[in-house]
Design a protein around this motif. Structure first.
Motif, PDB file in Angstrom:
ATOM      1  N   ALA A  58       0.830  -1.212   0.000  1.00 27.22           N
ATOM      2  CA  ALA A  58       0.000   0.000   0.000  1.00 27.22           C
ATOM      3  C   ALA A  58       0.860   1.256   0.000  1.00 27.22           C
ATOM      4  O   ALA A  58       0.541   2.238  -0.686  1.00 27.22           O
ATOM      5  CB  ALA A  58      -0.919  -0.019   1.215  1.00 27.22           C
ATOM      6  N   ARG A  59       1.957   1.217   0.746  1.00 28.98           N
ATOM      7  CA  ARG A  59       2.827   2.395   0.816  1.00 28.98           C
ATOM      8  C   ARG A  59       3.452   2.702  -0.542  1.00 28.98           C
ATOM      9  O   ARG A  59       3.490   3.852  -0.985  1.00 28.98           O
ATOM     10  CB  ARG A  59       3.925   2.160   1.854  1.00 28.98           C
ATOM     11  N   LEU A  60       3.940   1.661  -1.217  1.00 31.41           N
ATOM     12  CA  LEU A  60       4.573   1.883  -2.514  1.00 31.41           C
ATOM     13  C   LEU A  60       3.574   2.423  -3.526  1.00 31.41           C
ATOM     14  O   LEU A  60       3.890   3.305  -4.318  1.00 31.41           O
ATOM     15  CB  LEU A  60       5.206   0.588  -3.021  1.00 31.41           C
ATOM     16  N   ARG A  61       2.350   1.902  -3.494  1.00 39.97           N
ATOM     17  CA  ARG A  61       1.334   2.379  -4.430  1.00 39.97           C
ATOM     18  C   ARG A  61       1.014   3.852  -4.215  1.00 39.97           C
ATOM     19  O   ARG A  61       0.537   4.524  -5.125  1.00 39.97           O
ATOM     20  CB  ARG A  61       0.056   1.546  -4.280  1.00 39.97           C
ATOM     21  N   GLY A  62       1.299   4.367  -3.029  1.00 46.13           N
ATOM     22  CA  GLY A  62       1.033   5.770  -2.752  1.00 46.13           C
ATOM     23  C   GLY A  62       2.205   6.696  -3.040  1.00 46.13           C
ATOM     24  O   GLY A  62       2.081   7.911  -2.883  1.00 46.13           O
ATOM     25  N   MET A  63       3.333   6.151  -3.462  1.00 41.25           N
ATOM     26  CA  MET A  63       4.515   6.968  -3.749  1.00 41.25           C
ATOM     27  C   MET A  63       4.406   7.564  -5.142  1.00 41.25           C
ATOM     28  O   MET A  63       4.341   6.844  -6.137  1.00 41.25           O
ATOM     29  CB  MET A  63       5.786   6.124  -3.623  1.00 41.25           C
ATOM     30  N   GLU A  64       4.414   8.869  -5.211  1.00 36.00           N
ATOM     31  CA  GLU A  64       4.120   9.579  -6.456  1.00 36.00           C
ATOM     32  C   GLU A  64       5.124   9.297  -7.563  1.00 36.00           C
ATOM     33  O   GLU A  64       4.763   9.174  -8.731  1.00 36.00           O
ATOM     34  CB  GLU A  64       4.062  11.084  -6.168  1.00 36.00           C
ATOM     35  N   ASP A  65       6.403   9.176  -7.215  1.00 33.33           N
ATOM     36  CA  ASP A  65       7.440   9.041  -8.227  1.00 33.33           C
ATOM     37  C   ASP A  65       7.788   7.584  -8.548  1.00 33.33           C
ATOM     38  O   ASP A  65       8.697   7.331  -9.331  1.00 33.33           O
ATOM     39  CB  ASP A  65       8.717   9.767  -7.779  1.00 33.33           C
ATOM     40  N   VAL A  66       7.088   6.654  -7.926  1.00 36.55           N
ATOM     41  CA  VAL A  66       7.390   5.236  -8.112  1.00 36.55           C
ATOM     42  C   VAL A  66       6.291   4.576  -8.931  1.00 36.55           C
ATOM     43  O   VAL A  66       5.107   4.787  -8.684  1.00 36.55           O
ATOM     44  CB  VAL A  66       7.533   4.523  -6.752  1.00 36.55           C
ATOM     45  N   SER A  67       6.683   3.768  -9.912  1.00 37.61           N
ATOM     46  CA  SER A  67       5.714   2.972 -10.663  1.00 37.61           C
ATOM     47  C   SER A  67       6.079   1.502 -10.529  1.00 37.61           C
ATOM     48  O   SER A  67       7.223   1.153 -10.220  1.00 37.61           O
ATOM     49  CB  SER A  67       5.691   3.382 -12.139  1.00 37.61           C
ATOM     50  N   TYR A  68       5.101   0.658 -10.734  1.00 41.05           N
ATOM     51  CA  TYR A  68       5.376  -0.773 -10.626  1.00 41.05           C
ATOM     52  C   TYR A  68       4.490  -1.536 -11.601  1.00 41.05           C
ATOM     53  O   TYR A  68       3.475  -1.022 -12.091  1.00 41.05           O
ATOM     54  CB  TYR A  68       5.139  -1.273  -9.197  1.00 41.05           C
ATOM     55  N   SER A  69       4.874  -2.760 -11.868  1.00 40.93           N
ATOM     56  CA  SER A  69       4.049  -3.654 -12.666  1.00 40.93           C
ATOM     57  C   SER A  69       4.279  -5.076 -12.189  1.00 40.93           C
ATOM     58  O   SER A  69       5.336  -5.405 -11.629  1.00 40.93           O
ATOM     59  CB  SER A  69       4.375  -3.533 -14.160  1.00 40.93           C
ATOM     60  N   THR A  70       3.296  -5.926 -12.407  1.00 39.50           N
ATOM     61  CA  THR A  70       3.448  -7.354 -12.135  1.00 39.50           C
ATOM     62  C   THR A  70       2.870  -8.134 -13.307  1.00 39.50           C
ATOM     63  O   THR A  70       1.935  -7.674 -13.967  1.00 39.50           O
ATOM     64  CB  THR A  70       2.730  -7.778 -10.841  1.00 39.50           C
ATOM     65  N   THR A  71       3.441  -9.289 -13.551  1.00 36.54           N
ATOM     66  CA  THR A  71       2.938 -10.183 -14.602  1.00 36.54           C
ATOM     67  C   THR A  71       2.952 -11.607 -14.072  1.00 36.54           C
ATOM     68  O   THR A  71       3.961 -12.054 -13.522  1.00 36.54           O
ATOM     69  CB  THR A  71       3.813 -10.113 -15.858  1.00 36.54           C
ATOM     70  N   SER A  72       1.832 -12.302 -14.243  1.00 35.68           N
ATOM     71  CA  SER A  72       1.729 -13.702 -13.844  1.00 35.68           C
ATOM     72  C   SER A  72       1.562 -14.577 -15.083  1.00 35.68           C
ATOM     73  O   SER A  72       0.785 -14.247 -15.978  1.00 35.68           O
ATOM     74  CB  SER A  72       0.536 -13.908 -12.897  1.00 35.68           C
ATOM     75  N   ILE A  73       2.305 -15.658 -15.115  1.00 37.59           N
ATOM     76  CA  ILE A  73       2.220 -16.630 -16.207  1.00 37.59           C
ATOM     77  C   ILE A  73       1.612 -17.914 -15.659  1.00 37.59           C
ATOM     78  O   ILE A  73       2.093 -18.463 -14.657  1.00 37.59           O
ATOM     79  CB  ILE A  73       3.599 -16.909 -16.827  1.00 37.59           C
TER      80      ILE A  73
END
Length: 202
Positions: A58-73
């Motif tokens: 939750a904290r990372l998702r609220g960081m303005e300058d940070v982006s993330y992605s996930t991929t599941s196979i």
């Protein structure tokens, strides 16, 4: 070589389970935006409690300058092509989702992971999730994403206890397999290996 504008951390979870997908997380931030003091207490996702992982997620998702992605196979791809190609596919997709030019990135990867060759500036770090906070963050994003999927799957296949073991080969899981057989989430190739090593078919 031009200095990278962004640093990306990469990690995977779900390499070893006998059921469910493998998931790769990628976290991207501008170089030197955050220091270690912003991530005090951060560790590899496997060493955090479930509650702590959710808080970091939750904290990372609220960081303005940070982006993330996930991929599941999914497990079907793993059975057909193998776990390493599945991880490589998830890794490449997670990087593409960040929508950052490869020449602008320094990619830090955990363990034996490698990014596509177009990412010229990359470094694989043994126990990177313990040494680089951007990799530890990627580990958390991947772990939380995959665990949530397994909890959802447990509602569809309640007899296996996926909410507890997340698809790993625990005694509880093998007991359920002996009683109920496999379901579409199981990695048949992994179960064949585990049966062969045990010398005891399910």
């Amino acid at each position: 070589m031009k200095k990278a504008q962004y640093i990306i951390g990469i990690d995977e979870v779900g390499r070893g389970p006998v059921a469910g997908p493998v998931t790769v997380g990628a976290v991207c931030m501008p170089q030197a935006v955050y220091s270690w003091k912003d991530f005090r207490g951060l560790k590899d996702s496997k060493k955090l409690t479930e509650e702590a992982r959710e808080l970091w997620f939750a904290r990372l998702r609220g960081m303005e300058d940070v982006s993330y992605s996930t991929t599941s196979i999914k497990e079907a791809y793993i059975d057909t092509h193998g776990i390493v190609p599945a991880i490589n596919k998830a890794l490449a997709q997670s990087l593409r989702k960040l929508n950052v030019a490869p020449e602008e990135c320094l990619v830090l990867l955990d363990g034996g992971l490698l990014a596509p060759s177009v990412y010229v500036q990359q470094k694989t770090i043994i126990k990177g999730d313990e040494k680089e906070y951007v990799i530890a963050l990627a580990s958390i994003m991947a772990k939380v994403t995959r665990d949530r999927k397994m909890v959802r799957f447990s509602k569809e296949f309640p007899q296996y206890g996926f909410e507890a073991h997340k698809g790993y080969g625990t005694a509880q899981h093998y007991h359920a397999l002996k009683k109920h057989g496999i379901c579409p989430l199981h990695r048949k190739s992994f179960l064949k290996r585990s049966r062969a090593s045990a010398g005891n078919p399910l």
